[in-house]
Design a protein around this motif. Structure first.
Motif, short mmCIF file in Angstrom:
data_model
loop_
_atom_site.label_atom_id
_atom_site.label_comp_id
_atom_site.label_asym_id
_atom_site.label_seq_id
_atom_site.Cartn_x
_atom_site.Cartn_y
_atom_site.Cartn_z
N UNK A 176 29.37 46.80 43.20
CA UNK A 176 30.76 46.56 43.62
C UNK A 176 31.49 45.67 42.63
N UNK A 177 30.81 44.65 42.13
CA UNK A 177 31.44 43.74 41.17
C UNK A 177 31.76 44.47 39.87
N UNK A 178 30.81 45.22 39.36
CA UNK A 178 31.00 45.95 38.11
C UNK A 178 32.12 46.99 38.24
N UNK A 179 32.06 47.76 39.30
CA UNK A 179 33.06 48.82 39.50
C UNK A 179 34.42 48.21 39.82
N UNK A 180 34.42 47.17 40.62
CA UNK A 180 35.68 46.49 40.94
C UNK A 180 36.35 45.93 39.69
N UNK A 181 35.57 45.34 38.82
CA UNK A 181 36.10 44.80 37.58
C UNK A 181 36.72 45.91 36.74
N UNK A 182 36.00 47.03 36.65
CA UNK A 182 36.49 48.16 35.85
C UNK A 182 37.82 48.71 36.39
N UNK A 183 37.99 48.67 37.72
CA UNK A 183 39.20 49.21 38.33
C UNK A 183 40.25 48.13 38.67
N UNK A 184 39.91 46.88 38.42
CA UNK A 184 40.85 45.80 38.71
C UNK A 184 40.99 45.52 40.21
N UNK A 185 39.93 45.71 40.95
CA UNK A 185 39.94 45.50 42.40
C UNK A 185 38.83 44.51 42.75
N UNK A 186 39.13 43.49 43.57
CA UNK A 186 38.09 42.53 43.95
C UNK A 186 36.92 43.23 44.66
N UNK A 187 35.73 42.79 44.34
CA UNK A 187 34.52 43.42 44.88
C UNK A 187 34.47 43.38 46.40
N UNK A 188 35.00 42.31 47.00
CA UNK A 188 34.90 42.19 48.46
C UNK A 188 35.76 43.23 49.19
N UNK A 189 36.66 43.89 48.50
CA UNK A 189 37.48 44.93 49.12
C UNK A 189 36.82 46.31 49.08
N UNK A 190 35.80 46.43 48.28
CA UNK A 190 35.17 47.73 48.10
C UNK A 190 34.15 48.03 49.19
N UNK A 191 33.97 49.32 49.46
CA UNK A 191 33.03 49.78 50.48
C UNK A 191 32.07 50.77 49.85
#
Length: 76
Positions: free
Chosen positions: A42-57
């Motif tokens: 989540x952290x890696x993908x969130x960083x790549x997309x500019x989205x905080x990891x805690x928002x990802x599912x």
């Protein structure tokens, strides 16, 4: 003979308890490892997309990536 059998039974019970405790510890460690693995994705993908990891599912990289793309689209 009965005393030897009782001693063996006690030894078996002790070993079974140790085995159960070890299995529980392994299960707990596997669970923590899986939580960390998901957080890393989540952290890696969130960083790549500019989205905080805690928002990802999701738990799998493809799921997380798809969700991040949807959020990015929604965000505009």
């Amino acid at each position: 003979m009965a005393q030897r059998q009782a001693e063996h039974t006690d030894e078996i019970n002790t070993l079974q308890t140790q085995l159960d405790t070890t299995r529980q510890a392994i299960d707990e460690r596997r669970s923590r490892l899986e939580e960390r693995r998901v957080l890393v994705h989540r952290t890696r993908i969130g960083y790549r997309h500019g989205i905080p990891a805690h928002l990802l599912r999701g738990t799998q990289p493809d799921e997380i990536d798809q969700y991040a793309k949807q959020l990015r689209q929604w965000k505009g």
